[in-house]
Design a protein around this motif. Structure first.
Motif, mmCIF file in Angstrom:
data_model
loop_
_atom_site.group_PDB
_atom_site.id
_atom_site.type_symbol
_atom_site.label_atom_id
_atom_site.label_comp_id
_atom_site.label_asym_id
_atom_site.label_seq_id
_atom_site.Cartn_x
_atom_site.Cartn_y
_atom_site.Cartn_z
ATOM 1 N N MET A 122 1.157 -6.060 10.607
ATOM 2 C CA MET A 122 0.223 -5.331 9.744
ATOM 3 C C MET A 122 0.047 -3.891 10.217
ATOM 4 S SD MET A 122 -1.619 -5.511 7.125
ATOM 5 C CE MET A 122 -2.921 -4.616 6.386
ATOM 6 N N ILE A 123 -0.270 -3.761 11.525
ATOM 7 C CA ILE A 123 -0.453 -2.410 12.076
ATOM 8 C C ILE A 123 0.816 -1.596 11.930
ATOM 9 C CG2 ILE A 123 -0.729 -1.157 14.260
ATOM 10 C CD1 ILE A 123 -2.874 -3.241 14.975
ATOM 11 N N ARG A 124 1.919 -2.266 12.129
ATOM 12 C CA ARG A 124 3.205 -1.576 11.969
ATOM 13 C C ARG A 124 3.346 -0.979 10.579
ATOM 14 N NH1 ARG A 124 8.081 -5.165 13.979
ATOM 15 N NH2 ARG A 124 7.691 -5.163 16.202
ATOM 16 N N HIS A 125 2.945 -1.796 9.616
ATOM 17 C CA HIS A 125 3.040 -1.346 8.223
ATOM 18 C C HIS A 125 2.203 -0.100 8.000
ATOM 19 C CE1 HIS A 125 5.539 -4.455 6.508
ATOM 20 N NE2 HIS A 125 4.875 -5.349 7.250
ATOM 21 N N ILE A 126 0.981 -0.174 8.571
ATOM 22 C CA ILE A 126 0.082 0.984 8.406
ATOM 23 C C ILE A 126 0.689 2.214 9.054
ATOM 24 C CG2 ILE A 126 -2.156 1.939 9.067
ATOM 25 C CD1 ILE A 126 -3.239 -0.973 8.753
ATOM 26 N N ILE A 127 1.200 2.047 10.301
ATOM 27 C CA ILE A 127 1.807 3.185 10.999
ATOM 28 C C ILE A 127 2.988 3.724 10.209
ATOM 29 C CG2 ILE A 127 3.143 3.853 13.049
ATOM 30 C CD1 ILE A 127 1.293 1.959 14.656
ATOM 31 N N ALA A 128 3.802 2.803 9.697
ATOM 32 C CA ALA A 128 4.967 3.221 8.922
ATOM 33 C C ALA A 128 4.529 3.995 7.688
ATOM 34 C CB ALA A 128 5.787 1.999 8.512
ATOM 35 N N ALA A 129 3.452 3.491 7.040
ATOM 36 C CA ALA A 129 2.959 4.180 5.834
ATOM 37 C C ALA A 129 2.469 5.570 6.183
ATOM 38 C CB ALA A 129 1.841 3.347 5.218
ATOM 39 N N ILE A 130 1.687 5.657 7.305
ATOM 40 C CA ILE A 130 1.172 6.973 7.717
ATOM 41 C C ILE A 130 2.332 7.905 8.037
ATOM 42 C CG2 ILE A 130 -0.083 8.165 9.560
ATOM 43 C CD1 ILE A 130 -1.997 5.750 9.617
ATOM 44 N N ALA A 131 3.333 7.377 8.767
ATOM 45 C CA ALA A 131 4.484 8.210 9.136
ATOM 46 C C ALA A 131 5.198 8.716 7.887
ATOM 47 C CB ALA A 131 5.440 7.406 10.011
ATOM 48 N N THR A 132 5.346 7.845 6.925
ATOM 49 C CA THR A 132 6.006 8.238 5.671
ATOM 50 C C THR A 132 5.214 9.331 4.972
ATOM 51 O OG1 THR A 132 6.614 5.912 5.480
ATOM 52 C CG2 THR A 132 7.110 7.341 3.601
ATOM 53 N N LEU A 133 3.892 9.093 4.913
ATOM 54 C CA LEU A 133 3.031 10.085 4.261
ATOM 55 C C LEU A 133 3.157 11.432 4.960
ATOM 56 C CD1 LEU A 133 -0.224 8.147 3.376
ATOM 57 C CD2 LEU A 133 1.316 9.380 1.822
ATOM 58 N N LEU A 134 3.107 11.368 6.327
ATOM 59 C CA LEU A 134 3.231 12.609 7.102
ATOM 60 C C LEU A 134 4.554 13.303 6.785
ATOM 61 C CD1 LEU A 134 1.803 11.835 10.660
ATOM 62 C CD2 LEU A 134 1.092 13.667 9.109
ATOM 63 N N ALA A 135 5.617 12.498 6.756
ATOM 64 C CA ALA A 135 6.939 13.071 6.498
ATOM 65 C C ALA A 135 6.977 13.716 5.115
ATOM 66 C CB ALA A 135 8.012 11.985 6.613
ATOM 67 N N LEU A 136 6.389 13.003 4.136
ATOM 68 C CA LEU A 136 6.351 13.535 2.767
ATOM 69 C C LEU A 136 5.556 14.837 2.717
ATOM 70 C CD1 LEU A 136 5.891 10.343 0.577
ATOM 71 C CD2 LEU A 136 7.765 12.014 0.474
ATOM 72 N N TRP A 137 4.421 14.798 3.415
ATOM 73 C CA TRP A 137 3.562 15.989 3.404
ATOM 74 C C TRP A 137 4.301 17.175 4.031
ATOM 75 C CZ3 TRP A 137 1.262 18.750 7.517
ATOM 76 C CH2 TRP A 137 0.351 19.726 7.081
ATOM 77 N N ALA A 138 4.969 16.857 5.181
ATOM 78 C CA ALA A 138 5.712 17.923 5.856
ATOM 79 C C ALA A 138 6.789 18.490 4.933
ATOM 80 C CB ALA A 138 6.351 17.398 7.137
ATOM 81 N N ALA A 139 7.454 17.571 4.229
ATOM 82 C CA ALA A 139 8.521 18.013 3.334
ATOM 83 C C ALA A 139 7.938 18.904 2.237
ATOM 84 C CB ALA A 139 9.223 16.804 2.737
ATOM 85 N N TYR A 140 6.804 18.463 1.684
ATOM 86 C CA TYR A 140 6.159 19.228 0.621
ATOM 87 C C TYR A 140 5.742 20.609 1.134
ATOM 88 C CZ TYR A 140 2.818 20.755 -2.839
ATOM 89 O OH TYR A 140 2.150 21.496 -3.751
#
Ligand code: HEC
Length: 174
Positions: free
Chosen positions: A1-19
């Motif tokens: 579960m925590i992994r999923h959350i971390i993965a989601a946050i990492a993805t969001l961060l990556a998306l934000w950085a890309a944007y």
């Protein structure tokens, strides 16, 4: 579960950085476009507006204006002096001198608008004339006049002018 959350946050961060990177890029692209437009408009101003064209041209027109003013000044003085000077001729001069030089230097070289020529040596006069003609000695009036005259004419005039002093004395003695 925590992994999923971390993965989601990492993805969001990556998306934000890309944007974020994308917006920066877009802004800089826009800046470039604006700069391009400005640069083009500068060129247009140069081509279409004379008042912003190079300094060189300005000084050229200044020169022309100065020249025109100087010419007008000479013409004015000439007119006034011609009327006054009359034609008190002490001795005869050549038609060439009379026609080309006397209006400014006087019928006998006494000087009117142009300086007195009586008493100047042949070498001096010839030197002055060739220097005016070549532009080494700067005078628009003399330069303009002499460009149309041959070296032979200049030599003949120099010789003649150098005889003025003696002729003047002779005339005065009579
Ligand atoms: C429209 C007027 C004008 C005419 C015409 C003219 N001159 Fe001059 N001349 C001048 C002026 C003005 C000067 C003074 C220029 C200077 O010193 O920079 C001058 C200078 C000279 C000088 C130098 C004098 C000196 O003291 O150094 C000589 C020589 C001379 N002229 C000869 C002639 C001769 C020869 C002719 C005819 C071919 C002639 N000029 C026609 C106006 C004239």
């Amino acid at each position: 579960m925590i992994r999923h959350i971390i993965a989601a946050i990492a993805t969001l961060l990556a998306l934000w950085a890309a944007y974020f990177l994308y917006t920066i890029d877009a802004t800089s692209q826009k800046m470039k476009q604006i700069e391009g437009v400005i640069a083009k408009s500068r060129v247009k101003v140069h081509l279409n507006n004379n008042s912003i064209t190079p300094i060189k041209k300005k000084s050229e027109t200044n020169l022309q204006e100065e020249r025109k003013k100087a010419d007008e000044e000479v013409q004015k003085k000439l007119k006034a002096l011609r009327e006054r000077a009359g034609s008190a001729m002490a001795f005869k001069v050549s038609p060439l001198y009379k026609q080309k030089c006397s209006s400014c230097h006087g019928v006998n070289g006494k000087g009117i608008v142009g300086p007195k020529l009586i008493g100047k040596s042949e070498e001096y006069v010839y030197r002055a004339l060739t220097d005016f003609k070549s532009g080494k000695r700067k005078n628009y009036v003399m330069y303009g006049l002499l460009t149309k005259m041959s070296d032979e004419d200049l030599k003949a005039l120099s010789k003649e002018i150098s005889t003025f002093e003696a002729k003047m004395k002779e005339a005065a003695a009579q």
